[in-house]
Design a protein around this motif. Structure first.
Motif, PDB file in Angstrom:
ATOM      1  N   ARG A 136       9.707 -11.243   7.107  1.00 16.85           N
ATOM      2  CA  ARG A 136       9.220 -10.423   8.237  1.00 16.85           C
ATOM      3  C   ARG A 136       9.269  -8.942   7.838  1.00 16.85           C
ATOM      4  NH1 ARG A 136      10.909 -11.329  14.078  1.00 16.85           N
ATOM      5  NH2 ARG A 136      12.936 -10.525  13.396  1.00 16.85           N
ATOM      6  N   ARG A 137       8.618  -8.625   6.756  1.00 15.14           N
ATOM      7  CA  ARG A 137       8.575  -7.256   6.285  1.00 15.14           C
ATOM      8  C   ARG A 137       7.479  -6.466   6.972  1.00 15.14           C
ATOM      9  NH1 ARG A 137       9.016  -9.161   0.018  1.00 15.14           N
ATOM     10  NH2 ARG A 137      11.228  -8.644  -0.362  1.00 15.14           N
ATOM     11  N   ALA A 138       7.562  -5.139   6.828  1.00  4.73           N
ATOM     12  CA  ALA A 138       6.504  -4.243   7.310  1.00  4.73           C
ATOM     13  C   ALA A 138       6.503  -2.994   6.448  1.00  4.73           C
ATOM     14  CB  ALA A 138       6.710  -3.873   8.776  1.00  4.73           C
ATOM     15  N   ILE A 139       5.354  -2.353   6.336  1.00  6.46           N
ATOM     16  CA  ILE A 139       5.256  -1.062   5.655  1.00  6.46           C
ATOM     17  C   ILE A 139       5.030   0.034   6.695  1.00  6.46           C
ATOM     18  CG2 ILE A 139       4.425  -2.015   3.480  1.00  6.46           C
ATOM     19  CD1 ILE A 139       1.596  -1.110   4.282  1.00  6.46           C
ATOM     20  N   PHE A 140       5.377   1.245   6.318  1.00  6.81           N
ATOM     21  CA  PHE A 140       5.304   2.394   7.230  1.00  6.81           C
ATOM     22  C   PHE A 140       4.327   3.407   6.648  1.00  6.81           C
ATOM     23  CE2 PHE A 140       8.015   6.256   8.777  1.00  6.81           C
ATOM     24  CZ  PHE A 140       7.021   6.610   9.678  1.00  6.81           C
ATOM     25  N   LEU A 141       3.245   3.677   7.367  1.00  6.11           N
ATOM     26  CA  LEU A 141       2.270   4.689   6.982  1.00  6.11           C
ATOM     27  C   LEU A 141       2.468   5.907   7.875  1.00  6.11           C
ATOM     28  CD1 LEU A 141      -0.949   2.505   6.479  1.00  6.11           C
ATOM     29  CD2 LEU A 141       1.008   2.853   4.953  1.00  6.11           C
ATOM     30  N   ASN A 142       2.761   7.034   7.264  1.00  2.84           N
ATOM     31  CA  ASN A 142       3.157   8.271   7.951  1.00  2.84           C
ATOM     32  C   ASN A 142       2.017   9.289   7.848  1.00  2.84           C
ATOM     33  OD1 ASN A 142       4.186  10.847   8.505  1.00  2.84           O
ATOM     34  ND2 ASN A 142       5.713  10.777   6.869  1.00  2.84           N
ATOM     35  N   TYR A 143       1.519   9.761   8.983  1.00  2.00           N
ATOM     36  CA  TYR A 143       0.376  10.674   8.986  1.00  2.00           C
ATOM     37  C   TYR A 143       0.741  12.115   9.286  1.00  2.00           C
ATOM     38  CZ  TYR A 143       0.959   9.013  13.777  1.00  2.00           C
ATOM     39  OH  TYR A 143       1.505   8.642  14.976  1.00  2.00           O
ATOM     40  N   SER A 144       1.987  12.421   9.688  1.00  2.00           N
ATOM     41  CA  SER A 144       2.284  13.836   9.963  1.00  2.00           C
ATOM     42  C   SER A 144       3.763  14.184  10.031  1.00  2.00           C
ATOM     43  CB  SER A 144       1.601  14.295  11.257  1.00  2.00           C
ATOM     44  OG  SER A 144       2.028  13.531  12.360  1.00  2.00           O
ATOM     45  N   ALA A 145       4.659  13.300   9.637  1.00  2.14           N
ATOM     46  CA  ALA A 145       6.081  13.664   9.540  1.00  2.14           C
ATOM     47  C   ALA A 145       6.284  14.288   8.175  1.00  2.14           C
ATOM     48  CB  ALA A 145       6.959  12.433   9.723  1.00  2.14           C
ATOM     49  N   HIS A 159       7.630   3.228   2.541  1.00  3.30           N
ATOM     50  CA  HIS A 159       7.094   4.387   3.270  1.00  3.30           C
ATOM     51  C   HIS A 159       6.051   5.108   2.429  1.00  3.30           C
ATOM     52  CE1 HIS A 159       7.486   8.896   3.921  1.00  3.30           C
ATOM     53  NE2 HIS A 159       6.940   8.489   5.040  1.00  3.30           N
ATOM     54  N   PHE A 160       4.905   5.433   3.056  1.00  2.00           N
ATOM     55  CA  PHE A 160       3.829   6.163   2.398  1.00  2.00           C
ATOM     56  C   PHE A 160       3.415   7.330   3.295  1.00  2.00           C
ATOM     57  CE2 PHE A 160       3.756   1.895   0.800  1.00  2.00           C
ATOM     58  CZ  PHE A 160       3.391   1.999  -0.537  1.00  2.00           C
ATOM     59  N   ARG A 161       3.443   8.550   2.754  1.00  2.00           N
ATOM     60  CA  ARG A 161       3.084   9.730   3.551  1.00  2.00           C
ATOM     61  C   ARG A 161       1.674  10.202   3.165  1.00  2.00           C
ATOM     62  NH1 ARG A 161       7.309  14.153   4.529  1.00  2.00           N
ATOM     63  NH2 ARG A 161       7.582  14.113   2.268  1.00  2.00           N
ATOM     64  N   PHE A 162       0.824  10.367   4.197  1.00  2.00           N
ATOM     65  CA  PHE A 162      -0.562  10.775   3.977  1.00  2.00           C
ATOM     66  C   PHE A 162      -0.825  12.227   4.350  1.00  2.00           C
ATOM     67  CE2 PHE A 162      -0.781   6.258   3.720  1.00  2.00           C
ATOM     68  CZ  PHE A 162      -1.817   5.999   2.855  1.00  2.00           C
ATOM     69  N   ASP A 163       0.168  12.923   4.855  1.00  2.00           N
ATOM     70  CA  ASP A 163       0.050  14.359   5.114  1.00  2.00           C
ATOM     71  C   ASP A 163       0.728  15.117   3.985  1.00  2.00           C
ATOM     72  OD1 ASP A 163      -0.429  16.783   6.308  1.00  2.00           O
ATOM     73  OD2 ASP A 163       0.777  16.397   8.102  1.00  2.00           O
ATOM     74  N   GLN A 380       3.802  10.019  -2.034  1.00  4.95           N
ATOM     75  CA  GLN A 380       3.236  11.208  -1.389  1.00  4.95           C
ATOM     76  C   GLN A 380       1.755  11.274  -1.716  1.00  4.95           C
ATOM     77  OE1 GLN A 380       4.366  13.895   0.696  1.00  4.95           O
ATOM     78  NE2 GLN A 380       2.152  14.224   0.653  1.00  4.95           N
ATOM     79  N   PHE A 381       0.910  11.375  -0.675  1.00  4.02           N
ATOM     80  CA  PHE A 381      -0.535  11.474  -0.876  1.00  4.02           C
ATOM     81  C   PHE A 381      -0.866  12.881  -1.343  1.00  4.02           C
ATOM     82  CE2 PHE A 381      -4.978  11.523   1.087  1.00  4.02           C
ATOM     83  CZ  PHE A 381      -5.514  10.665   0.142  1.00  4.02           C
TER      84      PHE A 381
END
Length: 431
Positions: A136-145, A159-163, A380-381
């Protein structure tokens, strides 16, 4: 003809009965492909509801665009994306509860961004969850933290940061500030939590390196989302004699601060992370012309036919002037998620996470005018950044205004993907 149709219907009924008598089921209708569900955990009510709803509009449009071309292509067929709203009400505790709810619903992708403090607790919870229950895994896509620690000391495989993180944004902002010879005094002000503290700390370091002659005449933190009247703060800034104010404030904390500056007659430039969004231009009005600067990965006046077409399509989907703020990074995030799912051949979180590492944004999906790469080392994107300044719509370089305010933003400095890259301190543990 009626008799013929009646005979055919009878024959069909008899055939079905014959199959049933032999224990053979009649062919069932083809089931619709299961959607790939994505959870948005965000403050959609409370002090920053406007910021949360702006996020939702952007992500909704991005999901719609993927679905308009058939969804994600997997070995068993094409699957639509489905965006599921979870309102955290701006509470870390509520966000954690909603994360558990999303996982209970077998949602394998979680998106959040409006608060680095919330992002930090979600990352920690996912690290434990994914180790404890691999099924029961999940990934975290972060758009502004954008607290830099989230892809440095606190980096996570999940965790993947797109900002662009705060230090990347600050590098661009302070380059412009340092080049302004008129600035001798700077006032630093921010929200009192991890992100706001990081902005002020790093701003001191960067300004000291780029312009050691600049005097920091104020260094102040205020409660997040609790101040309704910023006039006392604006009065202090005015009394300090600062020619520039640098802030990472967002949402109503930014809008109210700038509005108070206008009411106090503050004669200073605001160097902001988010001064081109969420009502700020309308709140500032004429006093913001050539005074309010912002940094972002894109803005509507960047220019070019492809960029203009992209912006026109968003305005067509959300025609209300109050809804016209586009977050390019959120469009890139959803597009890269879809590409990663297809590359993995599965929506399994572990497979998608591995597919995201080192992935480049497919230029076909955003008109070819925006680029970026998800760096594998820290997730980091890396993408271009643009510093812009507020001007009247119709002035050179300003074809589009913000939120029907009559004011838009003109490019001051444009940095390529490689120019925004910074070293990282991530020592990632991989499954």
């Amino acid at each position: 003809m009626k008799i013929v149709r009646w005979v055919k219907r009878c024959a069909a009924v008899l055939a079905g009965l014959a199959l049933a008598g032999q224990g053979i089921a009649a062919p069932a209708a083809t089931a619709a492909p299961e959607p790939v569900r994505v959870a948005l955990i965000e403050g959609l009510s409370g002090a920053f509801a406007n910021a949360g709803e702006a996020v939702y509009r952007n992500l909704l449009w991005a999901v719609e665009r993927v679905n308009q071309r058939g969804g994600v292509n997997l070995p068993d067929g094409r699957h639509p994306l489905e965006l599921v709203r979870f309102d955290s009400k701006g509470s870390n505790e509520e966000a954690l509860s909603l994360l558990r709810s999303a996982i209970d619903q077998k949602i394998g992708v979680v998106m959040q961004g409006n608060s680095s403090a919330t992002a930090a607790v979600l990352i920690e919870a996912l690290n434990k969850q994914n180790q404890r229950e691999p099924s029961r895994r999940a990934i975290f896509l972060n758009y502004s933290a954008v607290d830099p620690a989230l892809t440095n000391e606190k980096c996570s495989f999940w965790h993947f940061r797109f900002d662009a993180h705060a230090d990347m944004r600050l590098q661009a902002l302070t380059d412009v500030l340092a080049a302004d010879a008129r600035v001798k005094k700077v006032y630093l002000i921010g929200q009192d939590y991890s992100f706001g503290q990081s902005v002020l700390r790093q701003a001191r370091t960067m300004l000291a390196a780029k312009r050691p002659d600049i005097e920091i005449v104020g260094d102040e933190l205020h409660p997040l989302g609790r101040i309704k009247d910023f006039l006392p703060y604006a009065a202090k800034i005015k009394a300090s004699g600062a020619q520039a104010v640098l802030t990472g404030n967002w949402g109503n904390d930014l809008t109210l601060l700038i509005r108070a500056g206008r009411e106090a007659g503050l004669d200073a430039r605001f160097y902001t992370f988010y001064g081109n969004a969420l009502g700020a231009p309308a709140a500032i009005g004429e006093a913001g012309v050539d005074r309010v600067l912002a940094v972002a990965e894109w803005h509507p006046n960047v220019g070019g036919a492809a960029s203009d077409k992209f912006y026109a399509a968003f305005r067509e989907r959300f025609p209300s002037p109050q809804d016209d703020y586009v977050h390019m990074r959120m469009q890139a995030m959803v597009e890269m998620l879809a590409t990663a799912i297809e590359k993995a051949g599965s929506a399994d979180p572990l497979a998608v996470a591995r597919a995201l590492e080192g992935l480049k944004l497919d230029p076909r999906h955003l008109g070819g005018f925006h680029h970026g790469t998800m760096r594998a080392g820290d997730h980091q994107f890396e993408q271009p950044l643009v510093v812009s300044v507020m001007q009247r719509v119709g002035s050179p370089g300003v074809r589009f205004d913000n939120e029907g305010s009559g004011y838009g933003f003109k490019t001051v400095l444009q940095l390529t993907e490689s120019q925004t890259e910074m070293p990282h301190r991530c020592a990632m543990e991989r499954p």
